[in-house]
Design an enzyme around this catalytic site. Structure first.
Site, PDB file in Angstrom:
ATOM      1  CE1 TYR A   1      18.611  20.918  55.118  1.00 39.21           C
ATOM      2  CE2 TYR A   1      17.182  21.573  56.928  1.00 39.21           C
ATOM      3  CZ  TYR A   1      18.433  21.275  56.442  1.00 39.21           C
ATOM      4  OH  TYR A   1      19.518  21.336  57.285  1.00 39.21           O
TER       5      TYR A   1
ATOM      6  CE  LYS B   1      19.643  17.856  56.977  1.00 40.14           C
ATOM      7  NZ  LYS B   1      20.950  17.148  56.806  1.00 40.14           N
TER       8      LYS B   1
END
Length: 245
Positions: A146, A150
């Site tokens: 993640y 991002k």
């Protein structure tokens, strides 16, 4: 604002739904896109928008969704890439499947959606792209996939600003801190902390002494989409209740 059409991905609930609602309040016609069309219907019905079901990591599905939006609402010139998933784990426990799934939705999804919509923005000589990143882009234990995705979204955003600016298109990024949502509830469950206690603990570490709400993020997106934000591009704004994230 002239009659604009927006697509918000991952908009069945949470930040996406709040963003769709805010853009509708701002006067845009909004397509509410989520993996399952049935999940997007309640948000779409509430704002008089269009519910669309599509897997943003599938190029054919993305192209079909954008074509449908264009036919039913008009050419989209606002895109909010919000769709996201988590598959959290420590690095040594993380599977390739979980890595690929997160990259597929966050990074490939943003790429495919932007590629499909930018042609309409170029034709119009105007466009707004807002990508959702996270404070996790700075690194977060248990989120190697993640956090990487991002951080990649931020680089993608800055490149879009460079490539598309001459066509009247801006690209910016909103990076939320701790937001009360289904996704953060899942994190609390994963680490075995009772939800109310988790919220209190997180809020105590935030300078403004409260947890973020989905409307906080929707308001930031609204700013970037506004006609008056045309000289703001390639930026990442951390909406996190303070400078320490």
């Amino acid at each position: 604002m002239p009659d604009r059409v927006a697509i918000v991905t991952g908009a069945a609930r949470g930040i996406g739904a709040a963003t769709a609602q805010r853009l509708a309040q701002d006067g845009l016609r909004v397509a509410v896109l989520d993996l399952e069309e049935s999940a997007a219907e309640s948000t779409a019905d509430a704002i008089g928008g269009l519910a669309i079901g599509a897997d943003v990591s599938d190029a054919a599905a993305v192209d079909a969704a954008v074509a449908r939006v264009t036919k039913e609402l008009g050419a989209p010139t606002v895109l909010v890439n919000n769709a996201g998933i988590t598959r959290d784990n420590l690095l040594f426990k993380m599977s390739e499947v979980d890595w690929d799934a997160v990259m597929g939705v966050h990074l490939k999804g943003a790429f495919l959606m932007t590629r499909a919509v930018q042609k309409h923005m170029v034709d119009a000589g105007w466009g707004r792209i807002v990508n959702l990143s996270s404070t996790s882009a700075l690194g977060n234990r248990g989120q190697a996939n993640y956090s990487t995705a991002k951080a990649g979204v931020q680089g993608f955003t800055k490149t879009l600003a460079l490539e598309l600016g001459r066509f009247g298109i801006t690209a910016n990024c909103v990076a939320p801190g701790f937001i009360v949502s289904d996704m953060t509830k899942a994190t609390a469950e994963r680490i075995g902390v009772e939800w109310d206690q988790y919220v209190r603990d997180r809020a105590a570490a935030i300078p403004v002494q409260r947890a973020g709400q989905v409307e906080d993020i929707a308001n930031a997106v609204s700013f970037f989409v506004d006609e008056r934000a045309g000289f703001v591009s390639g930026q990442v704004i951390y909406v996190a209740g303070g400078p320490k994230v």
